[in-house]
Design an enzyme around this catalytic site. Structure first.
Site, mmCIF file in Angstrom:
data_model
loop_
_atom_site.group_PDB
_atom_site.id
_atom_site.type_symbol
_atom_site.label_atom_id
_atom_site.label_comp_id
_atom_site.label_asym_id
_atom_site.label_seq_id
_atom_site.Cartn_x
_atom_site.Cartn_y
_atom_site.Cartn_z
ATOM 1 N N ARG A 1 0.821 -1.221 0.000
ATOM 2 C CA ARG A 1 0.000 0.000 0.000
ATOM 3 C C ARG A 1 0.853 1.268 0.000
ATOM 4 O O ARG A 1 0.424 2.310 -0.504
ATOM 5 C CB ARG A 1 -0.915 0.000 1.226
ATOM 6 C CG ARG A 1 -2.074 -0.891 1.009
ATOM 7 C CD ARG A 1 -2.915 -1.094 2.216
ATOM 8 N NE ARG A 1 -3.835 -2.167 1.896
ATOM 9 C CZ ARG A 1 -4.395 -2.983 2.767
ATOM 10 N NH1 ARG A 1 -4.130 -2.842 4.055
ATOM 11 N NH2 ARG A 1 -5.217 -3.918 2.375
ATOM 12 N N TYR B 1 -7.182 -1.003 -6.175
ATOM 13 C CA TYR B 1 -6.360 -2.205 -5.898
ATOM 14 C C TYR B 1 -5.548 -2.097 -4.603
ATOM 15 O O TYR B 1 -5.397 -1.038 -4.047
ATOM 16 C CB TYR B 1 -5.527 -2.665 -7.087
ATOM 17 C CG TYR B 1 -4.536 -1.747 -7.772
ATOM 18 C CD1 TYR B 1 -4.018 -0.606 -7.202
ATOM 19 C CD2 TYR B 1 -4.078 -2.102 -9.047
ATOM 20 C CE1 TYR B 1 -3.087 0.164 -7.875
ATOM 21 C CE2 TYR B 1 -3.137 -1.335 -9.722
ATOM 22 C CZ TYR B 1 -2.660 -0.212 -9.132
ATOM 23 O OH TYR B 1 -1.738 0.546 -9.787
ATOM 24 N N GLU B 2 -5.096 -3.256 -4.153
ATOM 25 C CA GLU B 2 -4.413 -3.429 -2.861
ATOM 26 C C GLU B 2 -5.279 -2.883 -1.713
ATOM 27 O O GLU B 2 -4.781 -2.273 -0.768
ATOM 28 C CB GLU B 2 -3.003 -2.835 -2.911
ATOM 29 C CG GLU B 2 -2.177 -3.567 -3.981
ATOM 30 C CD GLU B 2 -0.691 -3.438 -3.855
ATOM 31 O OE1 GLU B 2 -0.189 -3.165 -2.762
ATOM 32 O OE2 GLU B 2 -0.026 -3.638 -4.893
ATOM 33 N N GLY B 3 -6.573 -3.133 -1.826
ATOM 34 C CA GLY B 3 -7.530 -2.683 -0.821
ATOM 35 C C GLY B 3 -8.207 -1.412 -1.272
ATOM 36 O O GLY B 3 -7.541 -0.377 -1.442
#
Ligand SMILES: Cc1cc2nc3c(=O)[nH]c(=O)nc-3n(C[C@H](O)[C@H](O)[C@H](O)COP(=O)(O)OP(=O)(O)OC[C@H]3O[C@@H](n4cnc5c(N)ncnc54)[C@H](O)[C@@H]3O)c2cc1C
Length: 380
Positions: free
Chosen positions: A243, A362-364
């Protein structure tokens, strides 16, 4: 408190800036339009040490800190986020995951080639039924003694076709829930491993996003990362660092859009004066500049936390949440400042606006970042 960048960090910034101008900018519009993977550019980035920036030099990496990595990500993303996402996945998900949790044999076999950019890697968590809810893994890795048998589908995998090495998260023991999940190193070409068609995307169109299908793929036990059942923790810990890279990507998109808008506003005339002399435009620039600086502080703080050995779950989530919001808002305003020219490809800002959106997904997603942040601040 010292906000000064080191000599080394300034050198990295200059090298990444020069590379972006000289190697990423030429052809970026055409690659985006044709969805062409930046193969030659990634190869050069590997040669310059950008594909394994934080990896220990004994494994072929550059041995740099996370702040240097964030600085380089920002510079690349000002110009080409299709290239910077490859850098991000390879550095903070694949190399970091293998270096931190892999065993010596795995590092010898895979990390050295990944860190030098000789090969690139992919991180495979998402599934058709398991996105934000990553615990709902349907891909199974059944324990057969000295190997696992892998079955299932992963989707949205960055570097899906160009990678040689895939870190695949799969459920071994459903009864144990997330404690029954493993992370396996899967190689391209293993029997039963198929790559689905490339996704036709809104943004980061040069990046190579595919679904992956596993049909009775035999993965040796020595390819499991960590102890049995460590896979979910592996994924969460790795994504927490990832992140920071995506937050830096968002920061770069925002800075790139702002720099273009600033330049344009000083050149374009309307009503007998440069549009920057109209306060409505000047105030937009003031807001952009302020928000970008705030985002930069959050990104560097999260990177610094990681370098200091502090917990960075909260600072990384805040950096990604805020920087991605700033990227989206800044890119939209940059298009507005460009007027009609903002709506066509030649001026680059429409691409930055399209690329910005993915940083909120993306990535949460942003909603997931708020879950991470609120859980942290509400904890007793
Ligand atoms: C271009 C691209 C590249 C990607 N690369 C990779 C990769 O390399 N590897 C990988 O594993 N994955 C990758 N992904 C997948 C990405 O991480 C997921 O798309 C993302 O996590 C969201 O999952 P989802 O798409 O299933 O959405 P969903 O989980 O279905 O979410 C849909 C919406 O519901 C919201 N939502 C869901 N749950 C909650 C909740 N509890 N509270 C509030 N809101 C909620 C979400 O925020 C979102 O707005 C990529 C995706 C894209 C588009």
């Amino acid at each position: 408190m010292d906000f000064t960048l080191s000599e080394e960090q300034l050198m990295i910034r200059q090298a990444a800036r020069d590379f972006s101008r000289n190697e990423l900018l030429p052809g970026v519009i055409e690659r985006d339009e044709a969805q062409k993977f930046p193969k030659a550019q990634i190869k050069k980035m590997g040669e310059m040490g950008f594909m394994g920036m934080m990896v220990d030099p004994i494994y072929g990496g550059s041995g740099l800190d996370t702040i240097s990595y964030a600085i380089a990500m920002e510079e690349f993303s000002k110009v080409d986020s299709s290239a910077s996402v490859v850098v991000s996945v390879n550095n903070s998900l694949v190399c970091w995951g293998v270096e931190t949790f892999g065993n010596e044999a795995q590092k010898e076999k895979y990390l050295k080639r990944l860190a030098t950019g000789e090969i690139i890697g992919a991180f495979c968590l998402s599934e058709p039924e398991a996105g934000s809810d990553a615990t709902s893994q349907r891909t199974t890795a059944i324990d057969k003694g000295n190997h696992y048998v892998l079955n299932g589908t992963k989707n949205w995998i960055t570097n899906g076709n160009t990678a040689e090495v895939y870190l695949v998260i799969a459920q071994t023991d459903k009864e144990k829930g997330h404690k029954g999940i493993n992370a396996l190193i899967v190689e391209k070409g293993m029997e039963g491993f198929e790559i689905g068609p490339k996704e036709n995307k809104l943004g980061i169109r040069g990046s190579d996003t595919h679904s992956l299908i596993f049909n009775d793929v035999i993965v040796p036990k020595e390819n499991r990362i960590g102890e049995d059942g460590f896979g979910f923790k592996f994924a969460m810990k790795t994504l927490a660092g990832g992140r920071i890279g995506i937050a830096a990507q968002a920061l770069g998109i925002a800075s790139g859009a702002y720099e273009l808008a600033l330049k344009y506003s000083k050149e374009r005339k309307a009503f007998g004066t440069e549009i920057s002399n109209h306060q409505a435009i000047a105030f937009k620039l003031a807001d952009m500049h302020t928000q970008i600086e705030a985002a930069r502080h959050l990104v560097y703080k999260a990177a610094w936390d990681k370098d200091q050995g502090n917990n960075y779950d909260l600072s990384g989530a805040m950096a990604k949440l805020y920087a991605s919001q700033v990227a989206m808002e800044t890119a939209v305003e940059a298009v507005q400042i460009h007027g009609g020219n903002g709506f066509v490809k030649d001026y680059h800002v429409e691409r930055l606006m399209r690329d910005a959106k993915i940083t909120q997904i993306y990535e949460g997603t942003s909603e997931i970042q708020k879950i991470v942040i609120s859980r942290d601040i509400l904890r007793d």
